[in-house]
Design a protein around this motif. Structure first.
Motif, PDB file in Angstrom:
ATOM      1  N   GLY A 286       0.790  -1.235   0.000  1.00  0.00           N
ATOM      2  CA  GLY A 286       0.000   0.000   0.000  1.00  0.00           C
ATOM      3  C   GLY A 286       0.818   1.279   0.000  1.00  0.00           C
ATOM      4  O   GLY A 286       0.259   2.368   0.086  1.00  0.00           O
ATOM      5  N   ILE A 287       2.137   1.187  -0.095  1.00  0.00           N
ATOM      6  CA  ILE A 287       2.945   2.408  -0.138  1.00  0.00           C
ATOM      7  C   ILE A 287       2.929   2.957  -1.569  1.00  0.00           C
ATOM      8  O   ILE A 287       2.950   2.189  -2.535  1.00  0.00           O
ATOM      9  N   ARG A 288       2.829   4.268  -1.691  1.00  0.00           N
ATOM     10  CA  ARG A 288       2.788   4.908  -3.016  1.00  0.00           C
ATOM     11  C   ARG A 288       3.911   5.923  -3.112  1.00  0.00           C
ATOM     12  O   ARG A 288       4.229   6.588  -2.114  1.00  0.00           O
ATOM     13  N   PRO A 289       4.498   6.077  -4.302  1.00  0.00           N
ATOM     14  CA  PRO A 289       5.605   7.030  -4.433  1.00  0.00           C
ATOM     15  C   PRO A 289       5.163   8.438  -4.062  1.00  0.00           C
ATOM     16  O   PRO A 289       4.074   8.869  -4.457  1.00  0.00           O
ATOM     17  N   VAL A 346       1.041   1.403 -10.544  1.00  0.00           N
ATOM     18  CA  VAL A 346       1.817   2.351  -9.737  1.00  0.00           C
ATOM     19  C   VAL A 346       3.201   2.566 -10.367  1.00  0.00           C
ATOM     20  O   VAL A 346       3.683   3.690 -10.493  1.00  0.00           O
ATOM     21  N   LEU A 347       3.826   1.468 -10.789  1.00  0.00           N
ATOM     22  CA  LEU A 347       5.152   1.594 -11.404  1.00  0.00           C
ATOM     23  C   LEU A 347       5.089   2.419 -12.690  1.00  0.00           C
ATOM     24  O   LEU A 347       5.922   3.289 -12.927  1.00  0.00           O
ATOM     25  N   GLU A 348       4.071   2.146 -13.494  1.00  0.00           N
ATOM     26  CA  GLU A 348       3.976   2.850 -14.783  1.00  0.00           C
ATOM     27  C   GLU A 348       3.631   4.329 -14.577  1.00  0.00           C
ATOM     28  O   GLU A 348       4.104   5.188 -15.303  1.00  0.00           O
ATOM     29  N   ASP A 349       2.797   4.574 -13.587  1.00  0.00           N
ATOM     30  CA  ASP A 349       2.424   5.949 -13.290  1.00  0.00           C
ATOM     31  C   ASP A 349       3.659   6.747 -12.856  1.00  0.00           C
ATOM     32  O   ASP A 349       3.873   7.885 -13.265  1.00  0.00           O
ATOM     33  N   GLU A 350       4.478   6.103 -12.053  1.00  0.00           N
ATOM     34  CA  GLU A 350       5.702   6.778 -11.611  1.00  0.00           C
ATOM     35  C   GLU A 350       6.650   6.971 -12.789  1.00  0.00           C
ATOM     36  O   GLU A 350       7.352   7.976 -12.875  1.00  0.00           O
TER      37      GLU A 350
END
Ligand code: SER
Length: 600
Positions: A286-289, A346-350
């Protein structure tokens, strides 16, 4: 023994000794004073202190777990054979009143040094079949505050029959553990080394450390052991490094397959594998950049991966593959990895955010790489100012770096910049014997002042003409005007062509020939901003500002050029004379410099 078998064998062993098996807690800890879960004992802190009761929650005062852990303290070491950010920890724990503390007591009450040491030795030598010849142990030697751990020493020597020369004394730094966070259980440790590698840390929580560092003895001492899972595996599988064990095997081979340029760059492969696996587990919990706390740790990991992708030409479609590999390997133990779609998003968004921020900057670094230029701390500061590229990323991408002075120079530039910003657009008439000194304009006599003012207005025209020809990306980065010439620095990514320079010059001269009025209005900063007037990017403007505009008597919005500016300027562009560009060159990374003069 593969990783699945090792996990199971450890938990089965302690189950047979009366322990309740507890699932790993999340990497996001309950304790607000710690960023991430760094040890197996963390989820049990309240059982040590007596705030919670293990017997009612687990039906035993003994627990064991395989715990997901994450440590940033060693992040710079990652790339060697043993260090990881994310890792698993096998541990057994005891809370509450100590019972018989006999190793053959397989019940559920608390235990202490005797049982812990006997069981650890039994597991290592009987279950894992590691011979005594490969083992040595350490024991706390004592200091002013905490005495020598004689009890552990005696158990090792007299009961286990560990030869004296295999019992090494350790100091407070090496053989005293904890607490996690700002306070908590802690105490002396005894550690087991196999083939010279520390594999098991057995902590005796005899103390509680208060906020501020004071130790007090606790009523019910506890046990907290932690065995580095990947390290133990590398020992068992006789591998050179943790990255060659089966927890990393598939991921590492895939990385190598995707990026042939990484051949013989073992440490880069390792960092890539570690950070990728770590990011996936952090996101799964659940951690987000973000720019703070655990989110920032995650962002740093991902951005390093993305920088490596560019630098080492790693296939950019790699994230889905990697997630699949990690999921297959760990999902049975860590079902949160079923969130694979979210993890990928999440990875792609970052990636998108990162690319937006740095694509221009990365190109600039690439350009400097191609030119063979040495990247200094000053250049790195400029990249940071201009493209939000952090110095870490610059270091990753730059081929040729002045490593020795890098940080020092970066800090110096940053300080210098703060001073310049503070000075801002302040006007200092008469300073240093100058008739005019605004920081930007310098003149020593009335006559020089007239020339400088003409050049100043010409610079405003130049700025707008550059935007006309090169686009809206052009932004002022500096301006310095003396009676000889105007020097104008601006954001642009490459050398200008002769054609472009000619066009810019023509536009400025055309505006001069049109005899345009130059006017200013004073207004609240917010209103000035709405006019779209150019602003110096780091200017600290007061609540009321002047906007100078050229090409209209009254209509700021319709004017050709408009800028936040303290002046002074000519009244009409015709006063400027003939405008000429003398030189165009690079000023620093991503910034061009034009020198221009006027005649007539
Ligand atoms: N808490 C100790 C450690 O992390 C033992 O589990 O090393």
């Amino acid at each position: 023994m593969n990783s699945e078998e090792l996990r199971k064998s450890f938990l089965d062993f302690f189950k047979s000794k009366g322990h309740a098996i507890v699932l790993s807690s999340s990497l996001i800890p309950d304790d607000p004073s710690v960023l991430l879960t760094t040890a197996g004992m963390q989820q049990f802190k309240k059982y040590y202190t007596g705030d919670l009761d293990a017997m009612s929650d687990f039906k035993s005062q003994r627990t064991a777990s395989a715990q997901k852990s994450f440590r940033t303290s060693d992040i710079e070491e990652v790339g060697d054979k043993t260090h990881l950010t994310f890792f698993e920890m096998l541990g057994n724990f005891s809370f509450g009143p100590v019972g018989s503390d006999k190793p053959d007591d397989l019940g559920t009450d608390g235990y202490f040094k005797r049982s812990s040491i006997h069981w650890a030795y039994e597991y290592i030598t009987k279950v894992l079949n590691i011979g005594l010849d490969r083992i040595y142990v350490t024991v706390f030697e004592g200091n002013d505050e905490v005495p020598f751990d004689e009890e552990s020493y005696k158990i090792w020597h007299e009961e286990i029959k560990m030869p004296k020369e295999k019992i090494v004394m350790g100091n407070r730094a090496d053989n005293f553990w904890g607490p996690t966070g700002d306070s908590g259980p802690c105490g002396p440790t005894t550690e087991i080394y196999v083939d010279g590698v520390e594999v098991w840390n057995v902590v005796f929580n005899e103390y509680f450390q208060e906020k501020g560092g004071k130790l007090r003895k606790v009523e019910n001492p506890g046990v907290d052991t932690g065995m580095g899972f990947e390290r133990l595996l590398s020992v068992l599988q006789a591998k050179e490094s943790v990255f060659e064990t089966d927890v990393f095997g598939d991921l590492v081979s895939k990385i190598k397959e995707q990026a042939p340029s990484l051949e013989n760059k073992e440490n880069i492969v390792r960092v890539f594998a570690d950070h990728l696996r770590g990011s996936i587990f952090l996101i799964a919990d659940g951690i987000r950049p973000s720019n703070k706390e655990a989110g920032y740790v995650l962002r740093r990991l991902i951005r390093r991966l993305l920088a490596y992708e560019v630098k080492y030409d790693i296939h950019s479609n790699f994230f889905p593959e990697a997630i699949k590999i990690i999921k297959n390997k760990f999902v049975e133990v860590y079902p949160e990895l079923n969130n694979d779609k979210i993890i990928l998003d999440v990875l792609e968004d970052e990636r998108t955010k990162y690319q937006e921020a740095i694509s221009l900057g990365a190109k600039e670094i690439e350009r400097l790489n191609v030119l063979g230029e040495k990247i200094t701390g000053a250049i790195a500061f400029n990249l940071y100012q201009t493209f939000s590229i952090s110095p870490e990323i610059t270091l990753e991408l730059a081929k040729n770096v002045d490593k020795d002075n890098f940080q020092k120079e970066f800090d110096q530039e940053s300080k210098k910049h703060q001073e310049i910003s503070r000075a801002g657009v302040e006007k200092k008439f008469g300073g240093h014997g100058l008739v005019l000194d605004t920081g930007e304009l310098k003149a020593g006599s009335e006559e020089e002042m007239k020339k400088v003012i003409r050049l100043h207005t010409a610079t405003h025209l130049l700025h707008q003409a550059l935007r006309d020809v090169l686009g809206d990306g052009v932004e002022q980065r500096g301006s310095d005007i003396n009676p000889e010439r105007a020097r104008f620095d601006f954001l642009f990514n490459r050398k200008l062509t002769a054609d472009e320079l000619k066009k810019v010059e023509e536009i400025v001269n055309e505006k001069i020939n049109q005899e345009l009025p130059v006017r200013f209005k004073e207004m609240p900063k917010e209103d000035a901003e709405k006019t779209g007037a150019r602003k110096f990017f780091k200017g600290n403007y007061p609540p009321t500002v002047k906007v100078y505009y050229i090409g209209s008597e009254d209509d700021i919005l319709g004017a050709y050029s408009k800028e936040f500016c303290g002046g002074p300027h000519v009244e009409n562009t015709s006063e400027i004379g003939k405008f000429k560009i003398i030189k165009e060159e690079a000023s620093s990374a991503g910034v061009r410099r034009i020198r221009a003069a006027i005649s007539g």
